[in-house]
Design a protein around this motif. Structure first.
Motif, PDB file in Angstrom:
ATOM      1  N   TYR A   1     -13.869 171.803  10.730  1.00  0.00           N
ATOM      2  CA  TYR A   1     -13.949 172.935   9.794  1.00  0.00           C
ATOM      3  C   TYR A   1     -12.868 172.733   8.743  1.00  0.00           C
ATOM      4  O   TYR A   1     -11.665 172.701   9.056  1.00  0.00           O
ATOM      5  N   VAL A   2     -13.296 172.543   7.499  1.00  0.00           N
ATOM      6  CA  VAL A   2     -12.374 172.318   6.394  1.00  0.00           C
ATOM      7  C   VAL A   2     -12.604 173.382   5.334  1.00  0.00           C
ATOM      8  O   VAL A   2     -13.675 174.007   5.275  1.00  0.00           O
ATOM      9  N   THR A   3     -11.611 173.588   4.509  1.00  0.00           N
ATOM     10  CA  THR A   3     -11.692 174.614   3.462  1.00  0.00           C
ATOM     11  C   THR A   3     -12.115 173.984   2.148  1.00  0.00           C
ATOM     12  O   THR A   3     -11.478 173.032   1.668  1.00  0.00           O
ATOM     13  N   ARG A   4     -13.212 174.544   1.585  1.00  0.00           N
ATOM     14  CA  ARG A   4     -13.690 174.093   0.285  1.00  0.00           C
ATOM     15  C   ARG A   4     -14.015 175.330  -0.552  1.00  0.00           C
ATOM     16  O   ARG A   4     -14.748 176.207  -0.101  1.00  0.00           O
ATOM     17  N   ASP A   5     -13.435 175.366  -1.739  1.00  0.00           N
ATOM     18  CA  ASP A   5     -13.672 176.502  -2.647  1.00  0.00           C
ATOM     19  C   ASP A   5     -13.370 177.828  -1.945  1.00  0.00           C
ATOM     20  O   ASP A   5     -14.160 178.782  -1.965  1.00  0.00           O
ATOM     21  N   ASP A   6     -12.227 177.874  -1.252  1.00  0.00           N
ATOM     22  CA  ASP A   6     -11.721 179.086  -0.589  1.00  0.00           C
ATOM     23  C   ASP A   6     -12.607 179.576   0.555  1.00  0.00           C
ATOM     24  O   ASP A   6     -12.570 180.742   0.929  1.00  0.00           O
ATOM     25  N   ARG A   7     -13.467 178.710   1.077  1.00  0.00           N
ATOM     26  CA  ARG A   7     -14.228 179.097   2.260  1.00  0.00           C
ATOM     27  C   ARG A   7     -14.299 177.917   3.223  1.00  0.00           C
ATOM     28  O   ARG A   7     -14.178 176.760   2.826  1.00  0.00           O
TER      29      ARG A   7
ATOM     30  N   VAL B   1     -15.943 175.368   5.761  1.00  0.00           N
ATOM     31  CA  VAL B   1     -17.221 174.677   5.854  1.00  0.00           C
ATOM     32  C   VAL B   1     -17.209 173.785   7.092  1.00  0.00           C
ATOM     33  O   VAL B   1     -16.225 173.076   7.352  1.00  0.00           O
ATOM     34  N   ALA B   2     -18.304 173.815   7.883  1.00  0.00           N
ATOM     35  CA  ALA B   2     -18.450 172.956   9.050  1.00  0.00           C
ATOM     36  C   ALA B   2     -18.914 171.574   8.613  1.00  0.00           C
ATOM     37  O   ALA B   2     -19.885 171.442   7.847  1.00  0.00           O
ATOM     38  N   VAL B   3     -18.209 170.526   9.099  1.00  0.00           N
ATOM     39  CA  VAL B   3     -18.527 169.149   8.726  1.00  0.00           C
ATOM     40  C   VAL B   3     -18.716 168.337  10.009  1.00  0.00           C
ATOM     41  O   VAL B   3     -17.768 168.184  10.790  1.00  0.00           O
ATOM     42  N   PRO B   4     -19.924 167.817  10.267  1.00  0.00           N
ATOM     43  CA  PRO B   4     -20.112 166.945  11.439  1.00  0.00           C
ATOM     44  C   PRO B   4     -19.288 165.662  11.275  1.00  0.00           C
ATOM     45  O   PRO B   4     -19.195 165.094  10.186  1.00  0.00           O
ATOM     46  N   ALA B   5     -18.669 165.202  12.379  1.00  0.00           N
ATOM     47  CA  ALA B   5     -17.835 164.001  12.319  1.00  0.00           C
ATOM     48  C   ALA B   5     -17.860 163.320  13.675  1.00  0.00           C
ATOM     49  O   ALA B   5     -18.200 163.934  14.696  1.00  0.00           O
ATOM     50  N   ARG B   6     -17.475 162.075  13.664  1.00  0.00           N
ATOM     51  CA  ARG B   6     -17.323 161.334  14.923  1.00  0.00           C
ATOM     52  C   ARG B   6     -15.862 160.949  15.067  1.00  0.00           C
ATOM     53  O   ARG B   6     -15.251 160.371  14.145  1.00  0.00           O
ATOM     54  N   LEU B   7     -15.258 161.282  16.240  1.00  0.00           N
ATOM     55  CA  LEU B   7     -13.852 160.973  16.509  1.00  0.00           C
ATOM     56  C   LEU B   7     -13.742 159.508  16.911  1.00  0.00           C
ATOM     57  O   LEU B   7     -14.335 159.078  17.910  1.00  0.00           O
ATOM     58  N   LEU B   8     -12.986 158.724  16.146  1.00  0.00           N
ATOM     59  CA  LEU B   8     -12.851 157.288  16.411  1.00  0.00           C
ATOM     60  C   LEU B   8     -11.583 156.935  17.181  1.00  0.00           C
ATOM     61  O   LEU B   8     -11.581 155.999  17.968  1.00  0.00           O
ATOM     62  N   SER B   9     -10.479 157.666  16.934  1.00  0.00           N
ATOM     63  CA  SER B   9      -9.212 157.321  17.581  1.00  0.00           C
ATOM     64  C   SER B   9      -8.261 158.505  17.519  1.00  0.00           C
ATOM     65  O   SER B   9      -8.326 159.324  16.592  1.00  0.00           O
ATOM     66  N   VAL B  10      -7.367 158.566  18.515  1.00  0.00           N
ATOM     67  CA  VAL B  10      -6.299 159.577  18.515  1.00  0.00           C
ATOM     68  C   VAL B  10      -4.933 158.921  18.677  1.00  0.00           C
ATOM     69  O   VAL B  10      -3.944 159.581  18.983  1.00  0.00           O
ATOM     70  N   GLN B  11      -4.852 157.602  18.486  1.00  0.00           N
ATOM     71  CA  GLN B  11      -3.602 156.875  18.646  1.00  0.00           C
ATOM     72  C   GLN B  11      -2.743 157.017  17.386  1.00  0.00           C
ATOM     73  O   GLN B  11      -3.105 156.518  16.319  1.00  0.00           O
TER      74      GLN B  11
END
Length: 475
Positions: free
Chosen positions: A119-125, A127-137
């Protein structure tokens, strides 16, 4: 479907509780048995013994029993389980220590390679964005469409809890029981992250002949667990422990500070085996990441005396030595740990800070020193500092090798100057290596040990005194 929400850049603590499943053994009725009491014994050197009594519900047959809330630094090999009411009817078949804790980082790592929602903010609202988590290192790496995003702002939403993460360090037993019903049990274990030390505050009287001594215990808990209303005991002494294969890594933690009221009961002290035990006669809560101070002792009118001490060195006696000018003389305060002086209690090792009021009544620090474990009726000597107005010159007036390599005859002169407004006595302690014989001396001496002598040298106010002696040494 329940969703798990995590900030991308800040760690948030999740409070979700897990239900642990097992195919062949059903869980016990009470997954979080009620704690009846807890007793904690803390040793010097980052070691504690925890005795945890709880009540749980048993049924006949096999069952799996989670026992949450134990120390995060527990030594699993030290755990002992004991049924108190029916000890012969309850057997421990298997024991596990679950310490894969539920944290934002650990939960996120379970989703590496899978799809999540950002969930990211665009134009003060938002927005849900589908993503794939590749790494947490070292941060987070996501694939968003055909692009790769590094540590994107916003928050991540996970579809569910995943894996065998547990919110608290948990012991899990598989029990076999021939008894059904409520059963009190006691679990004991050793843990790191518990330590204590003693600190003392000594205040000298105006004439330096008596002092007031207060002692405090500082207890530190970084074990990862809180011990509510615990029966607290402290052990002073150096216990022997078997070597361990590797030292545990210490985790940095923020420390809170909690101080008990000055009117709180003092510890009760008694001998225990070859150590000394200090027993707090009231329960106290020992919180995780906390330093707690509790009064140990308070004594007034303790007789003390000031000492001036000049110490030599063994290497003076085996080679030609030119001498030293303007050497400082050490200042010490000494008292006896005796009952008739208001003490007479085994004093655990710790730091003593010495204070004295100046002419207008303002308390000033005049020095501090560390004492070792001190039994009753032994003397305590505290080094306060170096005397400003007392200096010494030392020189070797003669050096002769009587037998090459191991027999020497030599003479020394020590001049002590006193710029104070009062007469003093300086103790001169000379360490003599090997076998020795005093040939000549200007002042009386006594053997301070097999290889040392002590001179008591009076020095008048505003004056000086010369000490000279000749000695033969065989090494």
């Amino acid at each position: 479907m329940k969703r798990i929400v995590l900030p991308l850049l800040a760690a948030a603590v999740l409070g979700t509780t897990f239900l642990l499943a097992h195919e062949s053994v059903a869980p016990a009725k009470a997954a979080d048995p009620d704690r009846e009491s807890v007793a904690v014994t803390v040793y010097n050197g980052n070691l504690g013994l925890v005795r945890d009594r709880r009540r749980l519900g048993l049924r006949t047959g096999s069952m799996r029993l989670p026992f949450p809330g134990v120390s995060a630094q527990i030594d699993p090999t030290s755990v002992a389980f004991r049924a108190l009411a029916h000890p012969s009817d309850v057997d421990v078949l298997e024991q596990n220590y679950e310490f894969d804790l539920l944290t934002p980082e650990a939960l996120l790592a379970k989703y590496v390679g899978e799809d999540v929602v950002l969930y990211v903010t665009r134009d003060d609202r938002e927005v849900a964005v589908p993503a794939r988590l590749l790494s947490v290192q070292g941060g987070t790496v996501y694939q968003i469409g055909d692009s790769i995003a590094l540590n994107p702002p916003g928050r991540v939403v996970l579809p569910a809890l995943k894996g065998d993460l547990t919110p608290l360090p948990t012991l899990v037993w598989t029990l076999g029981s021939r008894h059904a019903g409520e059963e009190p049990v006691e679990v004991s274990y050793l843990t790191g992250g518990l330590d204590w030390k003693a600190d003392y505050v000594a205040t000298l009287s105006g004439d330096d002949r008596t002092l007031e001594l207060g002692g405090w215990v500082t207890l530190e808990n970084t074990s990862g667990a809180t011990y509510e209303e615990a029966k607290l005991k402290l052990v002073a002494g150096d216990i022997n422990r078997a070597p361990r294969e590797e030292d545990e890594q210490k985790r940095a933690r923020m420390m809170d500070m909690a101080t008990d009221a000055a009117s709180a009961p003092e510890f009760e002290e008694r001998a225990f085996y070859e150590y000394h035990l200090y027993d707090l006669p009231r329960p106290t809560t020992i919180r995780n990441n906390q330093k707690k101070q509790i009064r140990l002792l308070q004594a007034g009118g303790v007789a003390t005396e000031r000492l001036y001490l000049l110490e030599g060195a063994p290497w003076y006696y085996t080679q030609p030595y030119g001498g030293e000018q303007g050497r400082r003389v050490g200042v010490y305060q000494e008292f006896r740990n005796a009952r008739h002086d208001g003490l007479g209690m085994a004093l655990p090792a710790g730091t003593v800070r010495l204070y004295k009021a100046d002419r207008d009544g303002t308390i000033q620090l005049i020095g501090e020193d560390r004492i070792d474990h001190t039994p009753r009726d032994e003397r305590v000597r505290l080094k306060v500092g170096e005397a400003f107005d007392v200096v010494a010159d030392r020189r070797q007036t003669e050096f002769k090798v009587v037998d090459s390599g191991h027999v020497y005859e030599e003479a020394f002169e020590i001049v002590l100057r006193n710029h104070k407004d009062a007469d003093i006595v300086v103790q001169v302690l000379e360490p003599l290596p090997g076998e020795w014989r005093m040939i000549d001396h200007t002042h009386r001496f006594e053997k301070a040990g097999a290889f040392s002598v002590r001179f008591e040298v009076p020095v008048p106010k505003g004056g000086e005194t010369r000490l000279a002696y000749r000695v033969r040494i065989e090494i």
